[in-house]
Design a protein around this motif. Structure first.
Motif: not given
Length: 252
Positions: A19-48
């Motif tokens: 999917y061309p995410f670079s053309l879809d600002s809403r998708w990019l915003a959602q993915l950025s939010t998800i990445q920030r949430i997951i990255n807030s837990n270092s143990e979770l990041v390592l396991k995933l």
């Protein structure tokens, strides 16, 4: 799907290059939010990340050193592998966003699986009627079959909650079903269809003649040990959801 009181309009297909995410600002915003949430837990990041590497190695049969994953796919796969219910994590309301993304991945994965099965069956059985294709597709996409294939190939080991009790319960049923399937194969001198090995060989390509089925514990979309009954949804529901979420992440 429906987002913020508006119908979602795709910016392009995902047939060849995702999917061309670079053309879809809403998708990019959602993915950025998800990445920030997951990255807030270092143990979770390592396991995933570990689970993601294992998944890609299963799929592509190459070492982790050779794997190159773009940022969007990295986020999507990690979300798909995070199979925890947000309600089970006190004080972690942000993870509801991950669950919402998994719902989307599940929907995409379910549709993609149906399309892929239809195409494969169409080319595999060119003389089959529309009804034949529908029946075969249904048998190949039941909850029992999806979870069986998932565990058979080790995808369950890539999940965040790889020690879930549902996995152990289904594994026990798989072992029994595979044992029954092997016994039937040996008793009949071939597969469990009328006509034995000759019938089985007629339905397979030449390269498969004489070989034992890869999924010997399945028949008609069910586990052999279940005697045509579905495995309880308490066992298959979450695992099926995770598998289709993984398919959805790879599709996008």
């Amino acid at each position: 799907f429906f987002v913020e009181n508006q119908w979602f309009t795709a910016k392009g297909a995902c047939l060849n290059s995702g999917y061309p995410f670079s053309l879809d600002s809403r998708w990019l915003a959602q993915l950025s939010t998800i990445q920030r949430i997951i990255n807030s837990n270092s143990e979770l990041v390592l396991k995933l990340n570990s689970g993601q590497q294992a998944l890609l190695q299963i799929l592509f049969k190459i070492s982790s050193m050779d794997l190159v994953v773009n940022d969007h796919l990295h986020i999507l796969i990690n979300a798909a592998l995070y199979d925890y219910d947000p309600a089970d994590i006190p004080g972690e309301d942000n993870f509801i966003q991950v669950a919402i993304l998994r719902d989307t991945l599940f929907t995409v994965g379910d549709a993609a699986l149906q399309c892929a099965l239809t195409e494969d069956l169409y080319w595999r059985f060119p003389g089959a009627s529309e009804g034949d294709i529908s029946l075969l597709r249904h048998c190949a996409s039941t909850d029992d079959v999806i979870v069986y294939v998932m565990i058979k190939h080790g995808f369950h080991d890539c999940l965040y909650d790889a020690g879930a009790y549902e996995i152990k319960e289904f594994k026990d049923l798989m072992r029994l079903s595979d044992l029954l399937g092997t016994e039937l194969w040996e008793e009949n001198g071939g597969w469990i269809l009328p006509g034995g090995a000759n019938e089985y060989n007629c339905r397979c390509s030449k390269s498969m003649k004489g070989s034992q089925p890869k999924y010997i514990g399945l028949v008609g979309g069910r586990l052999l040990c279940a005697e045509r009954e579905k495995v309880s949804k308490k066992i298959t529901e979450d695992l099926k959801f995770s598998m289709k979420s993984i398919i959805g992440s790879l599709t996008l």
